[in-house]
Motif scaffolding. Sequence first.
Motif, PDB file in Angstrom:
ATOM      1  N   GLY A  81       0.820  -1.208   0.000  1.00 16.91           N
ATOM      2  CA  GLY A  81       0.000   0.000   0.000  1.00 16.91           C
ATOM      3  C   GLY A  81       0.852   1.256   0.000  1.00 16.91           C
ATOM      4  N   GLY A  82       1.974   1.193   0.687  1.00 13.35           N
ATOM      5  CA  GLY A  82       2.908   2.328   0.634  1.00 13.35           C
ATOM      6  C   GLY A  82       3.424   2.554  -0.774  1.00 13.35           C
ATOM      7  N   LEU A  83       3.714   1.453  -1.483  1.00 12.60           N
ATOM      8  CA  LEU A  83       4.127   1.586  -2.886  1.00 12.60           C
ATOM      9  C   LEU A  83       3.005   2.160  -3.743  1.00 12.60           C
ATOM     10  CD1 LEU A  83       6.061  -1.759  -3.415  1.00 12.60           C
ATOM     11  CD2 LEU A  83       7.004   0.530  -3.116  1.00 12.60           C
ATOM     12  N   ALA A  94      -3.045  12.766 -15.589  1.00 17.31           N
ATOM     13  CA  ALA A  94      -4.204  11.879 -15.432  1.00 17.31           C
ATOM     14  C   ALA A  94      -4.034  10.682 -16.345  1.00 17.31           C
ATOM     15  CB  ALA A  94      -5.481  12.635 -15.760  1.00 17.31           C
ATOM     16  N   PRO A  95      -4.461   9.516 -16.034  1.00 17.73           N
ATOM     17  CA  PRO A  95      -5.102   9.058 -14.804  1.00 17.73           C
ATOM     18  C   PRO A  95      -4.076   8.796 -13.703  1.00 17.73           C
ATOM     19  CG  PRO A  95      -4.981   7.254 -16.349  1.00 17.73           C
ATOM     20  CD  PRO A  95      -4.419   8.456 -17.039  1.00 17.73           C
ATOM     21  N   TYR A  96      -4.350   9.334 -12.531  1.00 19.48           N
ATOM     22  CA  TYR A  96      -3.411   9.246 -11.421  1.00 19.48           C
ATOM     23  C   TYR A  96      -3.332   7.840 -10.826  1.00 19.48           C
ATOM     24  CZ  TYR A  96      -3.698  14.298 -11.612  1.00 19.48           C
ATOM     25  OH  TYR A  96      -3.660  15.583 -12.032  1.00 19.48           O
ATOM     26  N   LEU A  97      -4.388   7.073 -10.984  1.00 22.70           N
ATOM     27  CA  LEU A  97      -4.430   5.745 -10.379  1.00 22.70           C
ATOM     28  C   LEU A  97      -3.887   4.658 -11.295  1.00 22.70           C
ATOM     29  CD1 LEU A  97      -7.952   5.965  -8.741  1.00 22.70           C
ATOM     30  CD2 LEU A  97      -5.745   6.429  -7.711  1.00 22.70           C
ATOM     31  N   ARG A  98      -3.242   5.042 -12.376  1.00 23.13           N
ATOM     32  CA  ARG A  98      -2.749   4.093 -13.376  1.00 23.13           C
ATOM     33  C   ARG A  98      -1.810   3.060 -12.762  1.00 23.13           C
ATOM     34  NH1 ARG A  98       0.444   7.107 -17.844  1.00 23.13           N
ATOM     35  NH2 ARG A  98      -0.857   8.563 -16.748  1.00 23.13           N
ATOM     36  N   TYR A  99      -0.823   3.488 -12.025  1.00 25.62           N
ATOM     37  CA  TYR A  99       0.163   2.563 -11.474  1.00 25.62           C
ATOM     38  C   TYR A  99      -0.264   1.980 -10.132  1.00 25.62           C
ATOM     39  CZ  TYR A  99       2.922   4.590 -15.153  1.00 25.62           C
ATOM     40  OH  TYR A  99       3.355   5.007 -16.375  1.00 25.62           O
ATOM     41  N   MET A 100      -1.259   2.592  -9.501  1.00 26.09           N
ATOM     42  CA  MET A 100      -1.750   2.055  -8.241  1.00 26.09           C
ATOM     43  C   MET A 100      -2.397   0.691  -8.453  1.00 26.09           C
ATOM     44  SD  MET A 100      -4.559   3.396  -5.533  1.00 26.09           S
ATOM     45  CE  MET A 100      -5.885   2.508  -6.312  1.00 26.09           C
ATOM     46  N   THR A 101      -3.056   0.508  -9.576  1.00 28.22           N
ATOM     47  CA  THR A 101      -3.707  -0.779  -9.836  1.00 28.22           C
ATOM     48  C   THR A 101      -2.681  -1.899  -9.969  1.00 28.22           C
ATOM     49  OG1 THR A 101      -3.749  -0.277 -12.198  1.00 28.22           O
ATOM     50  CG2 THR A 101      -5.709   0.254 -10.922  1.00 28.22           C
TER      51      THR A 101
END
Length: 130
Positions: free
Chosen positions: A63-65, A76-83
């Motif tokens: 989650g830290g990563l 944008a999209p900011y959540l691209r690498y979070m997935t």
Amino acid sequence: MIPSTRATITAVAAAVIAVTGYLGTRYLAAGVLACIVAAAIGYPHLMRVTRPRVTTAIIIGGGGLALVAVVLGRTAPYLRYMTVAVAAVTVAALAAVVFFPRRDQGGPSPTWPPRRRAARSSPQGRRGWP
């Protein structure tokens, strides 16, 4: 936990991400952090894993990563690498359960953590020699 409760929690988490994403990147990072903490606390109990502390540590580390991926996302999209980070955390948590099971190889033990045995009293003392 009944399925309607899980669905409600999932909807609340999605709403948190949506609202904080609308407000801006800093708020999105805070929303992702809140969801990470909730997942780290709830996932081991929901899935009834044999080593909840290890699974919680894996989720917090990944989650830290994911949080770093959100904060460093400039366009944008900011959540691209979070997935990608969340998928890696899921695989790591599963691997921890599959490849490092508890020593008894069974489910959670009702006497976990193990209790210490009482010291045997013998006339020779603790060493067992006269």
